[in-house]
Design an enzyme around this catalytic site. Structure first.
Site, short mmCIF file in Angstrom:
data_model
loop_
_atom_site.label_atom_id
_atom_site.label_comp_id
_atom_site.label_asym_id
_atom_site.label_seq_id
_atom_site.Cartn_x
_atom_site.Cartn_y
_atom_site.Cartn_z
N ARG A 147 0.44 -10.28 -3.94
CA ARG A 147 1.35 -9.98 -2.84
C ARG A 147 1.13 -11.05 -1.78
O ARG A 147 -0.01 -11.38 -1.46
CB ARG A 147 0.99 -8.60 -2.28
CG ARG A 147 1.83 -8.17 -1.13
CD ARG A 147 1.31 -6.88 -0.52
NE ARG A 147 0.62 -7.15 0.73
CZ ARG A 147 0.49 -6.26 1.72
NH1 ARG A 147 0.98 -5.04 1.59
NH2 ARG A 147 -0.13 -6.57 2.83
N TYR A 159 2.32 -8.33 10.23
CA TYR A 159 1.77 -7.38 9.26
C TYR A 159 1.24 -8.12 8.02
O TYR A 159 1.89 -9.01 7.49
CB TYR A 159 2.85 -6.37 8.80
CG TYR A 159 2.35 -5.63 7.58
CD1 TYR A 159 1.40 -4.63 7.71
CD2 TYR A 159 2.74 -6.00 6.29
CE1 TYR A 159 0.86 -4.01 6.61
CE2 TYR A 159 2.21 -5.39 5.17
CZ TYR A 159 1.27 -4.39 5.34
OH TYR A 159 0.71 -3.80 4.25
N ASP A 210 5.74 -7.45 0.80
CA ASP A 210 5.87 -6.14 1.44
C ASP A 210 6.58 -6.32 2.79
O ASP A 210 6.07 -7.02 3.67
CB ASP A 210 4.46 -5.55 1.65
CG ASP A 210 4.49 -4.09 2.09
OD1 ASP A 210 5.59 -3.59 2.41
OD2 ASP A 210 3.41 -3.47 2.11
N HIS A 212 7.27 -3.66 4.69
CA HIS A 212 6.65 -2.60 5.50
C HIS A 212 7.69 -1.85 6.35
O HIS A 212 7.48 -1.60 7.54
CB HIS A 212 5.51 -3.17 6.36
CG HIS A 212 4.27 -2.35 6.28
ND1 HIS A 212 3.70 -1.75 7.37
CD2 HIS A 212 3.49 -2.02 5.23
CE1 HIS A 212 2.62 -1.09 7.00
NE2 HIS A 212 2.47 -1.22 5.70
N GLU A 236 8.90 -4.87 -1.48
CA GLU A 236 8.38 -3.51 -1.23
C GLU A 236 8.85 -2.99 0.13
O GLU A 236 8.87 -3.74 1.11
CB GLU A 236 6.86 -3.60 -1.28
CG GLU A 236 6.13 -2.34 -0.92
CD GLU A 236 4.62 -2.56 -0.99
OE1 GLU A 236 4.17 -3.42 -1.78
OE2 GLU A 236 3.89 -1.89 -0.25
N GLU A 262 4.83 4.41 -0.95
CA GLU A 262 3.43 4.61 -0.54
C GLU A 262 3.29 5.70 0.52
O GLU A 262 2.22 6.27 0.66
CB GLU A 262 2.80 3.30 -0.08
CG GLU A 262 3.35 2.76 1.23
CD GLU A 262 2.70 1.45 1.64
OE1 GLU A 262 2.50 0.59 0.78
OE2 GLU A 262 2.39 1.30 2.83
N ARG A 283 5.74 3.85 -5.90
CA ARG A 283 4.39 3.45 -5.51
C ARG A 283 3.53 4.60 -4.99
O ARG A 283 2.62 4.40 -4.18
CB ARG A 283 4.47 2.32 -4.48
CG ARG A 283 5.21 1.10 -4.98
CD ARG A 283 5.02 -0.09 -4.08
NE ARG A 283 3.62 -0.44 -3.96
CZ ARG A 283 2.87 -0.22 -2.89
NH1 ARG A 283 3.39 0.35 -1.82
NH2 ARG A 283 1.61 -0.56 -2.88
N GLU A 339 -1.81 -1.94 -7.30
CA GLU A 339 -2.32 -2.71 -6.16
C GLU A 339 -3.84 -2.62 -6.14
O GLU A 339 -4.42 -1.56 -6.36
CB GLU A 339 -1.75 -2.15 -4.86
CG GLU A 339 -2.18 -2.93 -3.62
CD GLU A 339 -1.57 -2.36 -2.34
OE1 GLU A 339 -1.14 -1.19 -2.34
OE2 GLU A 339 -1.54 -3.09 -1.33
N TRP A 402 5.91 0.01 12.05
CA TRP A 402 4.81 -0.97 11.87
C TRP A 402 4.80 -1.47 10.44
O TRP A 402 5.03 -0.76 9.51
CB TRP A 402 3.45 -0.34 12.21
CG TRP A 402 2.33 -1.27 11.82
CD1 TRP A 402 2.04 -2.49 12.39
CD2 TRP A 402 1.39 -1.09 10.75
NE1 TRP A 402 0.98 -3.07 11.73
CE2 TRP A 402 0.57 -2.24 10.72
CE3 TRP A 402 1.20 -0.07 9.80
CZ2 TRP A 402 -0.45 -2.39 9.79
CZ3 TRP A 402 0.18 -0.22 8.89
CH2 TRP A 402 -0.64 -1.37 8.89
O1 KDG Z 1 -2.61 2.94 5.67
C1 KDG Z 1 -1.56 2.03 5.61
C2 KDG Z 1 -1.84 0.97 4.56
O2 KDG Z 1 -2.27 1.55 3.38
C3 KDG Z 1 -0.61 0.15 4.30
O3 KDG Z 1 -0.26 -0.55 5.46
C4 KDG Z 1 -0.88 -0.86 3.18
O4 KDG Z 1 1.47 -1.29 2.96
C5 KDG Z 1 0.36 -1.29 2.48
C6 KDG Z 1 0.20 -1.75 1.11
O5 KDG Z 1 1.21 -2.00 0.48
O6 KDG Z 1 -0.93 -1.87 0.68
MG MG Z 2 2.96 -1.43 1.40
#
Ligand code: KDG
Ligand code: MG
Length: 402
Positions: A147, A159, A210, A212, A236, A262, A283, A339, A402
């Site tokens: 990633r 991030y 990602d 996010h 992602e 996630e 995920r 991951e 975030w």
């Molecule tokens: O607790 C939040 C994290 O696990 C996250 O920010 C990590 O996005 C994430 C990832 O894909 O690992």
């Molecule tokens: Mg993630």
């Protein structure tokens, strides 16, 4: 085989973890991860104050019945706290059942579908040059997938970009740190990173990215179109998942594979995305989505719709969670990728485990159960410390994902 004790252990070997340990009158123990990043004590209380007393005296073999008892029986269903607590109980019961049977848990799930579990690591940097160096480092370690996250010029904090590369930990502050974001700067810059990576590495590495949850559907569609030439394994969390129709809009514009899930905690969060084939990878994590029992149900549904697994495996998912994920990954037919953010040596000391990394894959050991435990004496040396994830704002100060 009766449960005699349910013990909740909170420890902070560099980051906070909540672990449930069950004991039986046969002398067997099982562990489950109940960590909810930044909200750990809520799950610890849910278990200690409301669940543990329901477990003592129950037959430890009753995995499905216990799951339903805690899910349907609480009346208040779903939600990250409830489902993390149920997950911990469920995972610990699978661990016990494996030990009672003398078999690794994947054998109870149908046996091996593969030899090893393909993983992706986290390569990130403050500049394109640093990102290239990091990808080269993962390449040298044998990783076949990474990633990639890169600092966006003009933004002070992006991030996924860390100073300590192998052990990235965003929950790093006793009160939430604030970061700033500009989707415009990001959309202009990020494709140049992947263009540089393909120039340097050719098609050799599988690349992931990602977002996010930060874009709108049409912005995400633009991002995906601009990334198409670079052949990503997935993009992602392109958008917030509450409005799932947004994924349909992305799909209408691009062939880039999409991954999400996630932050999901039940099959009901995934049903529309899976059955309408709006994503390619789901995920969900064992520790956040109701344990091995429920995650397996989600992956079985996904298999019918050509959706593969890509379980979350950040550092806030403890080695107990990672071990459980590896048993599921090893058994299911529609495994995609796992991951793998490495845990620190202190975390590995608290959670001794037999899984190991080799040549781009994680492998399970052969011992019965999950092959992971918690060393309570070591855990006691690392008391809980309040730690929050950052809060993100747009340049003008508006709160943003975030
Ligand atoms: O607790 C939040 C994290 O696990 C996250 O920010 C990590 O996005 C994430 C990832 O894909 O690992
Ligand atoms: Mg993630």
């Amino acid at each position: 085989m009766r449960i005699t004790e349910a013990r909740v252990i909170v420890t902070c070997p560099g980051r906070n973890f909540v672990t449930l340990k069950l004991f039986t009158d046969d002398g067997l123990t099982g562990v489950g991860d109940a960590t909810l990043n930044g909200r750990e004590l809520a799950v610890a209380s849910y278990l200690t104050d409301h669940v543990c007393r329901l477990l003592v005296g129950r037959d430890a073999h009753l995995i499905e019945d216990t799951w339903q008892y805690l899910y349907q029986g609480s009346y208040w269903r779903r939600g990250p706290v409830t489902m993390a607590a149920i997950a911990a109980v469920d995972t610990a019961l699978w661990d016990i059942k494996g030990k009672a049977a003398g078999l690794p848990v994947y054998q109870l799930l149908g046996g091996r579908s593969r030899e090893g579990v393909l993983v992706y690591g986290h390569a990130n940097g403050a500049s394109v040059e640093e990102v290239i160096d990091e990808v080269a480092r993962y390449d040298a370690m044998g990783y076949r997938a990474v990633r990639v996250q890169c600092a966006i010029p003009g933004l002070s904090d992006t991030y996924g970009v860390s100073t300590d590369k192998l052990f990235y930990e965003p929950a790093d502050s006793p009160l939430p740190r604030e970061t700033r974001w500009s989707s415009e700067s990001y959309l202009d810059f990020i494709p140049t990173v992947f263009s540089a990576l393909r120039e340097r590495f050719g098609l050799h590495m599988r690349l992931l990215h990602d977002v996010h949850h930060r874009l709108t559907p049409i912005e995400a569609a633009r991002l995906c179109k601009s990334m198409e030439p670079y052949g990503l394994l997935w993009i992602e969390d392109p958008i917030r998942e509450e409005l799932q129709e947004g994924f349909r809009l992305i799909r209408q514009h691009t062939t880039v594979p999409i991954a999400t899930g996630e932050v999901f905690n039940s099959i009901w969060d995934c049903t529309q995305l899976i059955t309408e084939q709006l994503v390619d990878y789901i995920r969900v994590a064992v520790s956040h989505a109701g344990g091995i029992t429920h995650v397996r149900r989600i992956f079985q549904l996904a298999d019918l719709y050509h959706v593969r697994s890509g379980s979350h495996g950040a550092t806030d998912l403890s080695p107990v969670s990672l071990a459980a994920a590896l048993h599921v990954d090893t058994a299911i037919p529609n495994f995609g990728i796992q991951e793998y953010m490495r845990h620190t040596p202190a975390t590995d000391e608290v959670f001794p485990h037999s899984y190991f990394y080799n040549d781009g894959e994680l492998h399970l050991g052969d011992e019965p159960g999950l092959g992971v435990d918690i060393d309570e004496a070591a855990a006691a040396r690392f008391p809980y410390r309040p730690a929050y994830l950052p809060v993100n704002r747009l340049i003008d100060g508006t709160v943003h994902s975030w």
